[in-house]
Every structure is written in structure tokens, then in C-alpha cells.
Design a protein around this motif. Sequence first.
Motif, PDB file in Angstrom:
ATOM      1  N   ALA A 200      10.751-102.363   2.318  1.00 39.05           N
ATOM      2  CA  ALA A 200       9.308-102.532   2.432  1.00 39.05           C
ATOM      3  C   ALA A 200       8.938-102.325   3.888  1.00 39.05           C
ATOM      4  O   ALA A 200       9.538-102.928   4.772  1.00 39.05           O
ATOM      5  CB  ALA A 200       8.903-103.933   1.981  1.00 39.05           C
ATOM      6  N   TYR A 201       7.992-101.440   4.150  1.00 44.04           N
ATOM      7  CA  TYR A 201       7.515-101.265   5.522  1.00 44.04           C
ATOM      8  C   TYR A 201       6.561-102.399   5.854  1.00 44.04           C
ATOM      9  O   TYR A 201       5.925-102.946   4.954  1.00 44.04           O
ATOM     10  CB  TYR A 201       6.822 -99.916   5.689  1.00 44.04           C
ATOM     11  CG  TYR A 201       7.787 -98.755   5.755  1.00 44.04           C
ATOM     12  CD1 TYR A 201       8.554 -98.536   6.887  1.00 44.04           C
ATOM     13  CD2 TYR A 201       7.932 -97.877   4.679  1.00 44.04           C
ATOM     14  CE1 TYR A 201       9.440 -97.476   6.958  1.00 44.04           C
ATOM     15  CE2 TYR A 201       8.815 -96.807   4.734  1.00 44.04           C
ATOM     16  CZ  TYR A 201       9.569 -96.612   5.883  1.00 44.04           C
ATOM     17  OH  TYR A 201      10.445 -95.575   5.954  1.00 44.04           O
ATOM     18  N   PRO A 202       6.474-102.754   7.123  1.00 42.48           N
ATOM     19  CA  PRO A 202       5.650-103.895   7.530  1.00 42.48           C
ATOM     20  C   PRO A 202       4.258-103.892   6.884  1.00 42.48           C
ATOM     21  O   PRO A 202       3.843-104.887   6.321  1.00 42.48           O
ATOM     22  CB  PRO A 202       5.550-103.737   9.044  1.00 42.48           C
ATOM     23  CG  PRO A 202       6.791-103.003   9.427  1.00 42.48           C
ATOM     24  CD  PRO A 202       7.164-102.139   8.261  1.00 42.48           C
TER      25      PRO A 202
ATOM     26  N   GLY B  88       6.073 -88.952  -0.799  1.00 41.65           N
ATOM     27  CA  GLY B  88       5.931 -90.406  -0.799  1.00 41.65           C
ATOM     28  C   GLY B  88       6.945 -91.112  -1.673  1.00 41.65           C
ATOM     29  O   GLY B  88       6.912 -92.335  -1.815  1.00 41.65           O
ATOM     30  N   ALA B  89       7.873 -90.351  -2.250  1.00 43.53           N
ATOM     31  CA  ALA B  89       8.855 -90.960  -3.163  1.00 43.53           C
ATOM     32  C   ALA B  89       9.874 -91.819  -2.406  1.00 43.53           C
ATOM     33  O   ALA B  89      10.487 -92.708  -2.990  1.00 43.53           O
ATOM     34  CB  ALA B  89       9.577 -89.862  -3.948  1.00 43.53           C
ATOM     35  N   GLY B  90      10.051 -91.524  -1.129  1.00 45.35           N
ATOM     36  CA  GLY B  90      10.987 -92.350  -0.354  1.00 45.35           C
ATOM     37  C   GLY B  90      12.171 -91.572   0.208  1.00 45.35           C
ATOM     38  O   GLY B  90      13.123 -92.166   0.720  1.00 45.35           O
ATOM     39  N   LYS B  91      12.101 -90.252   0.175  1.00 47.84           N
ATOM     40  CA  LYS B  91      13.230 -89.427   0.642  1.00 47.84           C
ATOM     41  C   LYS B  91      13.496 -89.655   2.136  1.00 47.84           C
ATOM     42  O   LYS B  91      14.634 -89.907   2.543  1.00 47.84           O
ATOM     43  CB  LYS B  91      12.920 -87.933   0.403  1.00 47.84           C
ATOM     44  CG  LYS B  91      12.581 -87.593  -1.036  1.00 47.84           C
ATOM     45  CD  LYS B  91      12.338 -86.108  -1.226  1.00 47.84           C
ATOM     46  CE  LYS B  91      11.083 -85.586  -0.522  1.00 47.84           C
ATOM     47  NZ  LYS B  91       9.823 -86.116  -1.091  1.00 47.84           N
ATOM     48  N   SER B  92      12.442 -89.536   2.918  1.00 43.19           N
ATOM     49  CA  SER B  92      12.633 -89.732   4.364  1.00 43.19           C
ATOM     50  C   SER B  92      13.114 -91.144   4.660  1.00 43.19           C
ATOM     51  O   SER B  92      13.907 -91.365   5.585  1.00 43.19           O
ATOM     52  CB  SER B  92      11.329 -89.464   5.112  1.00 43.19           C
ATOM     53  OG  SER B  92      10.930 -88.127   4.943  1.00 43.19           O
ATOM     54  N   THR B  93      12.631 -92.087   3.881  1.00 46.30           N
ATOM     55  CA  THR B  93      13.047 -93.478   4.091  1.00 46.30           C
ATOM     56  C   THR B  93      14.556 -93.620   3.894  1.00 46.30           C
ATOM     57  O   THR B  93      15.228 -94.292   4.686  1.00 46.30           O
ATOM     58  CB  THR B  93      12.279 -94.401   3.133  1.00 46.30           C
ATOM     59  OG1 THR B  93      10.884 -94.240   3.386  1.00 46.30           O
ATOM     60  CG2 THR B  93      12.668 -95.841   3.334  1.00 46.30           C
ATOM     61  N   VAL B  94      15.090 -92.967   2.876  1.00 39.04           N
ATOM     62  CA  VAL B  94      16.536 -93.019   2.643  1.00 39.04           C
ATOM     63  C   VAL B  94      17.281 -92.494   3.878  1.00 39.04           C
ATOM     64  O   VAL B  94      18.227 -93.120   4.370  1.00 39.04           O
ATOM     65  CB  VAL B  94      16.922 -92.188   1.384  1.00 39.04           C
ATOM     66  CG1 VAL B  94      18.430 -91.950   1.345  1.00 39.04           C
ATOM     67  CG2 VAL B  94      16.451 -92.904   0.122  1.00 39.04           C
TER      68      VAL B  94
HETATM   69  N1  LIG Z   1       6.403 -96.341   9.009  1.00 45.10           N
HETATM   70  C1  LIG Z   1       5.861 -96.598   7.805  1.00 45.10           C
HETATM   71  N2  LIG Z   1       5.024 -97.651   7.665  1.00 45.10           N
HETATM   72  C2  LIG Z   1       4.484 -97.937   6.475  1.00 45.10           C
HETATM   73  N3  LIG Z   1       4.705 -97.229   5.367  1.00 45.10           N
HETATM   74  C3  LIG Z   1       5.510 -96.161   5.436  1.00 45.10           C
HETATM   75  C4  LIG Z   1       6.126 -95.787   6.669  1.00 45.10           C
HETATM   76  N4  LIG Z   1       6.865 -94.690   6.457  1.00 45.10           N
HETATM   77  C5  LIG Z   1       6.731 -94.395   5.157  1.00 45.10           C
HETATM   78  N5  LIG Z   1       5.918 -95.275   4.537  1.00 45.10           N
HETATM   79  C6  LIG Z   1       5.565 -95.283   3.114  1.00 45.10           C
HETATM   80  O1  LIG Z   1       6.776 -95.343   2.369  1.00 45.10           O
HETATM   81  C7  LIG Z   1       6.696 -94.502   1.247  1.00 45.10           C
HETATM   82  C8  LIG Z   1       7.835 -93.502   1.277  1.00 45.10           C
HETATM   83  O2  LIG Z   1       7.684 -92.656   2.371  1.00 45.10           O
HETATM   84  P1  LIG Z   1       8.697 -91.493   2.728  1.00 45.10           P
HETATM   85  O3  LIG Z   1       8.287 -90.923   4.016  1.00 45.10           O
HETATM   86  O4  LIG Z   1      10.075 -92.024   2.617  1.00 45.10           O
HETATM   87  O5  LIG Z   1       8.412 -90.459   1.547  1.00 45.10           O
HETATM   88  P2  LIG Z   1       8.982 -88.973   1.356  1.00 45.10           P
HETATM   89  O6  LIG Z   1       9.609 -88.961   0.063  1.00 45.10           O
HETATM   90  O7  LIG Z   1       9.789 -88.578   2.525  1.00 45.10           O
HETATM   91  O8  LIG Z   1       7.629 -88.146   1.329  1.00 45.10           O
HETATM   92  P3  LIG Z   1       7.373 -86.643   1.851  1.00 45.10           P
HETATM   93  O9  LIG Z   1       7.943 -85.737   0.817  1.00 45.10           O
HETATM   94  O10 LIG Z   1       5.887 -86.554   1.904  1.00 45.10           O
HETATM   95  O11 LIG Z   1       8.009 -86.518   3.184  1.00 45.10           O
HETATM   96  C9  LIG Z   1       5.314 -93.849   1.296  1.00 45.10           C
HETATM   97  O12 LIG Z   1       4.475 -94.560   0.426  1.00 45.10           O
HETATM   98  C10 LIG Z   1       4.869 -94.021   2.709  1.00 45.10           C
HETATM   99  O13 LIG Z   1       3.494 -94.178   2.774  1.00 45.10           O
END
Ligand SMILES: Nc1ncnc2c1ncn2[C@@H]1O[C@H](COP(=O)(O)OP(=O)(O)OP(=O)(O)O)[C@@H](O)[C@H]1O
Lengths: 235, 287
Positions: free
Chosen positions: A10-12, A38-44
Motif C-alpha cells: 500500500a502506498y502512503p 496501474g496493475a502494479g507492474k512497476s511496483t513489483v
Molecule cells: N508513489 C506512489 N504513491 C501512491 N500510489 C502509487 C505510487 N506509485 C504507484 N501508485 C499506485 O499503485 C498502483 C500500481 O502502480 P504501478 O506503477 O505499479 O502500475 P503499473 O502496472 O506499472 O502501471 P503502468 O503500466 O501504467 O506503468 C496504481 O494505482 C498507482 O496509482
Amino acid sequence: MIRFAGVFKAYPRGSLALKDVSFHIAKGEFAFLTGHSGAGKSTVLRLIHAEEFPTSGEVRVSGFLTADLTSREIPRLRRRLGIVFQDFRLLEDRTAEENVAFALEVTGARRATIAPKVMRVLAQVGLAAKAAAYPKELSGGEQQRVAIARALVNDPLVLLADEPTGNLDERATRGVFQLLRDINAAGTAVLMATHDLDLVRQAPYRVIELQQGALVYDSGADGGPETDAGAGAAS
Amino acid sequence: MNLALREALLAFRRMPLLSVLSVTTIAFALFVVGLFGLVAINLRGALAALEERVEIIVYLRRGTPVETATLAITDIETFHEVATATYVSEDEALSRARRELAEFQGVFADLRANPLPASIEVRLKPGFRSAEHVNAVAERLRGFRFAEDIRYGREWIEKLDRLRDVAALVGLTVGAAFAIASVIIIGTTIRMGVLHRGREIAIMRLVGATDGFVRRPFLLEGALKGALGGAAAVGLNHAAFFTVDRLLFDAAFFDPAWVAFIVLFGTALGLLASAASVRRHLGSPTS
Ligand SMILES: Nc1ncnc2c1ncn2[C@@H]1O[C@H](COP(=O)(O)OP(=O)(O)OP(=O)(O)O)[C@@H](O)[C@H]1O
Ligand SMILES: [Mg+2]
């Protein structure tokens, strides 16, 4: 080598970006990370290179829990990872060669050892002839090759690529993708986030799909062997 | 190391105006302190010459036997501040007065009895000629029962001492004000550098740079500016010294150790300013 176990993030000031994600990527493997925006790929990927840490659950890289790493150990981990982004992230005031060398200088590598390594990886990505060019003198595809060379120069365990072809036209995309395949064939694991389904279909690689933070499909979902925990060091 | 140095030098080219301003304020801070330092050094020279002549005179009660005085002298000479103590008899005092005050020859000739008392003249060792020591010795001399009166140039010694203290205080105060200003300006320059190079810093961290590595160029930049400022201050001080020496009087300049100290102090100041700024703006490794 990379293991997610029940990871929530969970982001802040955001909703849940990852919900109970578990998977394992073995040494030398090639895996796609797909899903809508927004699926969460970059987050992983951020969790892997310890830019972010799981809210709950465990992320292990090369056996080490990222949450346990000290601020001194995190740089050491990153030196064992190659990271590539959609926007290349090159330094504009440095040549291709200097951009690649930068990744070695940062580790305190000896001067004499830097130049040969840099030339070797630039040759590997097919840019030996453009070593002296500045980023703005290179095409998008070429800039991404420089970024890949920079990611490779420290002999990473795994190449993390976040939409590496997102800014490229079709031809350049194919070229960069082929390069990633070659790198994988040479033994480096690759984890590539993309929403380019054509690319995903082209290759016989494992696909991990996220939907709104949840893992909904994993073509290699055997959980992986449990043998690598603690094997190999991050430094 | 090389990378850090290159980065630090690049910072000068990226923000030349602010860099020049940083160096200039440090230079001025140290120049002002240095100027008062020079005043103090030269004043000390003058004081030393005057203090040469500092002596304490103990006038003896009438009828004090010479033996008592001689005994006291051996005692006084054991004081660690005291260089010499000499007995001046009544007769000697009179003949000295006659010699030195020739115009009053007639007055002395008419005297039926010698009005001048015998005395002990005490000279102090170099390093013990400040008002503080003079007072201490005088106080102890007062303890002798035969001492009728004690005289010494207390007033002007204290005045000179005070003058030196004021010069030092003014120098330090003005210098400190400039130093604070220079710390703020250097801090701001570094802060702008950090913001300006946010992308670069993010990339450094991405490829595995440690915090120390990220900070080093900024610290080096601050130290370099401080050193330059210190060197410029020495130059300015030398120009001031040269002018005075040429036009007014023979003056003294800092010895090499002090010159080195000024440059080092500037370096430390620059390092301190950048360290504080970097600490605030580069914070945690993952920010
Ligand atoms: N620093 C942050 N603070 C708050 N929320 C964030 C932050 N970074 C990402 N999110 C949220 O987390 C969720 C996943 O984001 P993420 O960047 O992982 O998606 P993604 O799959 O990489 O998307 P994209 O294909 O657009 O790059 C999104 O809902 C985004 O809004
Ligand atoms: Mg993304």
C-alpha cells in the motif's frame, strides 16, 4: 532467486497496489510481467530493487529479505541487478560510453578495469560505433541499448526492465527485444514488465499477469524450486 | 574519487554566480577576521616593546635594614614571573635623581636630609608582563611588611590589554556574522545543486551508489569553495598588510602556520555548510 510470498503493498496515500502476490523467478529465467496500466507492474520491480518495501509479506532477492537490508546493503543489492526503464534515464551531459562507465564508477571500480568492460557491453548491445555519442544524438532504440549496456556492465543476476520498449517504434522494439532475448540466452535472468501483448505472444516465455494488484495468471506457476533461499550472496 | 572531484568541479560551471558568491562570502568572512588578527599581531609587537619596560617598584619604609631588603630580593627572585630584582639605596636614588633631573640641581643641593626612600625594582620575565601578572606580583609584594608603597604602570597596561581584547572581540563578532552568512549561502548553493541534480542522483542510486558516494561530490564542492575562500582571504589580508607596510609602518604578517590555518578553517567552514545541507536534502537512501 527472486521470491515474492504473500506480498501486499500500500502506498502512503494510495489504495492497495499489490494484493497477496506470490511468485518465484529462477536463475536464468525469462518472464513477462503483464497487466493493464496501474496493475502494479512497476511496483513489483520497485520492490525487487528495494526502492519500495512490502507492506506485508516477503520479498527475497538472492535469498535476502529486502526489508532486512541496511542502507549500506541496498546499494550492494542494486549492483547485482540491472534496471532498465521506458524513459531510458540516461545522463544527457555524458556520452554513451560515460553513461555506461558511470555504473562502474559508482561502485568504486578501478579506472583501468572500466574502459574494457564498457567497450565489451557496448559491443554486446551493438553500439560500439556510437560510444562517443551523447544521448540526444542517438535514436530512442539506441538510447535504450545504452541503458541496457549500463544495466549489464555489472554482470547482474537479473535484468529488470520496466516497459523497455514503451517509447520505441516497432522496428526498434523488435531490436531491443531481441537483445534482451540474447542476454537471457547468455544466462542472465530477465523480468520484463510490458503491456505489448504482441511481444508476449512472440516468445515462448513465462507470463505473470497482474490485475488491479492481484496476480491472476502465471504460466509457470509451479511455485518454483525451494532451493535457492540463501544460495548466492547479494554482494 | 575521480568522479566526485569531476562532479564537484562541474558544479562550479553549472552555477558560476552562486559559486562565486559562496567563495566571496567565505573570503570576506575570513578576511575580516584576518584583518583583526593582523591588528592583534601588530599590536602585540608594539605591546611587547612597551612591556619590555614594565617594572614594579617597591618603596621601602624608612629605616628598613639593607639585610632585610637583600633577603627579600632573593625571595622575590624565586617568583616564577620575576626576571630580576634590584636594590636601590636611598643614596643611589638621590644620585640618580640628581643625574636625571639636572634642572633641579639647586633643590637637591640644599637638602639637609635625603627625602628619597630606598626601593626594590622588580622586572618581570617576558610572557608575564600582562596586567594580570603584574597585578598578581604586586599583590604578593604588598605582603612584605617593609613595603610602603608599590608603583607600576598598571593603568596603561590594562588599557593596552583591553584594546587587544576589543580588537579580538570585534574581529570575531564581525567574522562570525560573515561566517554564518557564508554557511547559509554555501548551504543554499549545495541545496540548489542537489535539486538540480535530482535526476542524476536518482540514477546514481539506481545503479548502486552508496549514500556516501552520492554525498561526496557535494562535500567536496563545499570544501573546495571553503578552501578557495580561505586562500582569497589570505590574499586580501596580504594586500592589506602590504599597503600598510609600504605606506605607514613596518608591519608583521601571519606566519605560514597561521596562513595554513586560515585556509583550513575556510575548508572546514565549507565542508560544514555542505554537510549540513546534504544531510537535510539528501536524506534517506530511498527518497
Ligand atoms: N508513489 C506512489 N504513491 C501512491 N500510489 C502509487 C505510487 N506509485 C504507484 N501508485 C499506485 O499503485 C498502483 C500500481 O502502480 P504501478 O506503477 O505499479 O502500475 P503499473 O502496472 O506499472 O502501471 P503502468 O503500466 O501504467 O506503468 C496504481 O494505482 C498507482 O496509482
Ligand atoms: Mg509502470
